[in-house]
Design a protein around this motif. Structure first.
Motif, mmCIF file in Angstrom:
data_model
loop_
_atom_site.group_PDB
_atom_site.id
_atom_site.type_symbol
_atom_site.label_atom_id
_atom_site.label_comp_id
_atom_site.label_asym_id
_atom_site.label_seq_id
_atom_site.Cartn_x
_atom_site.Cartn_y
_atom_site.Cartn_z
ATOM 1 N N GLY A 1 0.809 -1.215 0.000
ATOM 2 C CA GLY A 1 0.000 0.000 0.000
ATOM 3 C C GLY A 1 0.838 1.258 0.000
ATOM 4 N N ILE A 2 1.895 1.259 -0.820
ATOM 5 C CA ILE A 2 2.777 2.423 -0.885
ATOM 6 C C ILE A 2 2.942 2.874 -2.330
ATOM 7 N N SER A 3 3.478 4.081 -2.499
ATOM 8 C CA SER A 3 3.676 4.651 -3.835
ATOM 9 C C SER A 3 4.819 3.950 -4.554
ATOM 10 N N SER A 4 4.924 4.213 -5.847
ATOM 11 C CA SER A 4 6.017 3.600 -6.611
ATOM 12 C C SER A 4 7.366 4.128 -6.139
ATOM 13 N N ALA A 5 7.443 5.402 -5.760
ATOM 14 C CA ALA A 5 8.705 5.958 -5.259
ATOM 15 C C ALA A 5 9.107 5.275 -3.950
ATOM 16 N N SER A 6 8.148 5.073 -3.066
ATOM 17 C CA SER A 6 8.430 4.389 -1.799
ATOM 18 C C SER A 6 8.799 2.934 -2.043
ATOM 19 N N THR A 7 8.167 2.329 -3.051
ATOM 20 C CA THR A 7 8.477 0.938 -3.392
ATOM 21 C C THR A 7 9.915 0.829 -3.876
ATOM 22 N N THR A 8 10.354 1.787 -4.688
ATOM 23 C CA THR A 8 11.733 1.779 -5.172
ATOM 24 C C THR A 8 12.703 1.843 -3.995
ATOM 25 N N LYS A 9 12.417 2.717 -3.037
ATOM 26 C CA LYS A 9 13.283 2.825 -1.855
ATOM 27 C C LYS A 9 13.265 1.526 -1.057
ATOM 28 N N LEU A 10 12.078 0.945 -0.881
ATOM 29 C CA LEU A 10 11.962 -0.310 -0.136
ATOM 30 C C LEU A 10 12.767 -1.410 -0.820
ATOM 31 N N VAL A 11 12.587 -1.562 -2.125
ATOM 32 C CA VAL A 11 13.290 -2.609 -2.870
ATOM 33 C C VAL A 11 14.797 -2.358 -2.834
ATOM 34 N N ASP A 12 15.217 -1.124 -3.055
ATOM 35 C CA ASP A 12 16.657 -0.800 -3.000
ATOM 36 C C ASP A 12 17.237 -1.184 -1.640
ATOM 37 N N ARG A 13 16.508 -0.864 -0.575
ATOM 38 C CA ARG A 13 16.965 -1.168 0.784
ATOM 39 C C ARG A 13 17.083 -2.681 0.995
ATOM 40 N N LEU A 14 16.079 -3.428 0.536
ATOM 41 C CA LEU A 14 16.085 -4.885 0.725
ATOM 42 C C LEU A 14 17.137 -5.572 -0.147
ATOM 43 N N VAL A 15 17.382 -5.033 -1.328
ATOM 44 C CA VAL A 15 18.448 -5.574 -2.186
ATOM 45 C C VAL A 15 19.803 -5.303 -1.532
ATOM 46 N N ALA A 16 20.014 -4.068 -1.065
ATOM 47 C CA ALA A 16 21.291 -3.700 -0.433
ATOM 48 C C ALA A 16 21.551 -4.537 0.822
ATOM 49 N N ALA A 17 20.489 -4.890 1.543
ATOM 50 C CA ALA A 17 20.632 -5.681 2.773
ATOM 51 C C ALA A 17 20.768 -7.178 2.489
ATOM 52 N N GLY A 18 20.650 -7.564 1.216
ATOM 53 C CA GLY A 18 20.811 -8.975 0.871
ATOM 54 C C GLY A 18 19.560 -9.816 1.046
ATOM 55 N N HIS A 19 18.390 -9.165 1.150
ATOM 56 C CA HIS A 19 17.130 -9.905 1.307
ATOM 57 C C HIS A 19 16.466 -10.222 -0.029
ATOM 58 N N LEU A 20 16.647 -9.343 -1.013
ATOM 59 C CA LEU A 20 16.032 -9.522 -2.330
ATOM 60 C C LEU A 20 17.083 -9.427 -3.427
ATOM 61 N N VAL A 21 16.731 -10.004 -4.567
ATOM 62 C CA VAL A 21 17.509 -9.792 -5.787
ATOM 63 C C VAL A 21 16.533 -9.417 -6.901
ATOM 64 N N ARG A 22 17.029 -8.590 -7.806
ATOM 65 C CA ARG A 22 16.262 -8.249 -9.002
ATOM 66 C C ARG A 22 16.657 -9.237 -10.094
ATOM 67 N N VAL A 23 15.669 -9.754 -10.801
ATOM 68 C CA VAL A 23 15.937 -10.676 -11.913
ATOM 69 C C VAL A 23 15.112 -10.222 -13.108
ATOM 70 N N PRO A 24 15.551 -10.545 -14.311
ATOM 71 C CA PRO A 24 14.791 -10.147 -15.508
ATOM 72 C C PRO A 24 13.428 -10.827 -15.535
ATOM 73 N N HIS A 25 12.446 -10.101 -16.011
ATOM 74 C CA HIS A 25 11.113 -10.673 -16.209
ATOM 75 C C HIS A 25 11.211 -11.682 -17.347
ATOM 76 N N PRO A 26 10.581 -12.840 -17.223
ATOM 77 C CA PRO A 26 10.720 -13.856 -18.275
ATOM 78 C C PRO A 26 10.077 -13.489 -19.614
ATOM 79 N N HIS A 27 9.121 -12.532 -19.607
ATOM 80 C CA HIS A 27 8.409 -12.220 -20.848
ATOM 81 C C HIS A 27 8.457 -10.741 -21.241
ATOM 82 N N ASP A 28 8.846 -9.864 -20.311
ATOM 83 C CA ASP A 28 8.818 -8.431 -20.565
ATOM 84 C C ASP A 28 10.177 -7.841 -20.202
ATOM 85 N N ARG A 29 10.967 -7.506 -21.185
ATOM 86 C CA ARG A 29 12.320 -7.009 -20.945
ATOM 87 C C ARG A 29 12.340 -5.680 -20.197
#
Length: 171
Positions: free
Chosen positions: A82-110
């Motif tokens: 329930g957050i904005s796209s800007a807040s989502t970017t910060k959340l994802v960046d934080r979780l990636v930096a902390a080693g909780h998430l990884v970004r991977v390519p979408h299988p059908h949408d580049r």
């Protein structure tokens, strides 16, 4: 100490004996104690994993989706938390930096990236939150089928009772 007033003029006691009224208040007190224990567990889990509430919700959602072989994008996280796209970017960046998430390519949408929980975070969540869910399941499984149905009816009635109404619904 009793947390619920038995003298309230809002409580309908018609047709209930004093013992039944006392039992109703014991049910409410037990619920309050469970909520308190659940909040304490949630706080302990967040401290253990060094995450805030939004982070925990995002990770739980991604784990559930992955178990169901669903793809998760940042838009999905934004909707869940329930957050904005800007807040989502910060959340994802934080979780990636902390080693909780990884970004991977979408299988059908580049143009789109997907999110996955790292194996170490998945194992950590399994060992903490997963074990807690297993204990809750065991508590439910220990009841008879009739008692489980009674609990389901009770919790559904509480959900209806706690759905905001009147001025609370519009604020």
């Amino acid at each position: 100490m009793r947390y619920f007033s038995s003298a309230s003029d809002l409580v309908d006691r018609v047709g209930l004996s004093e013992q039944e009224v006392d039992q109703c208040f014991r049910v409410l007190e037990s619920l309050r104690q469970w909520q308190q224990a659940s909040r304490a567990l949630s706080e302990a889990s967040k401290r253990y994993m060094k995450l805030n509430e939004s982070d925990m919700r995002a990770i739980r959602m991604i784990i559930r989706a992955t178990e169901q072989e669903q793809i998760v994008t940042p838009k999905d996280v934004a909707r869940e938390v329930g957050i904005s796209s800007a807040s989502t970017t910060k959340l994802v960046d934080r979780l990636v930096a902390a080693g909780h998430l990884v970004r991977v390519p979408h299988p059908h949408d580049r143009r789109t990236t997907c999110l996955e929980v790292t194996e170490s975070t998945r194992l950590s969540a399994h060992d903490t939150i997963g074990r807690q869910h297993a204990r809750r399941f065991s508590a439910a499984a220990s009841l008879s089928a009739d008692d489980r149905e009674a609990v389901i009816r009770f919790l559904e009635a509480l959900t209806d009772a706690d759905t905001p109404q009147g001025e609370l619904a519009s604020s």
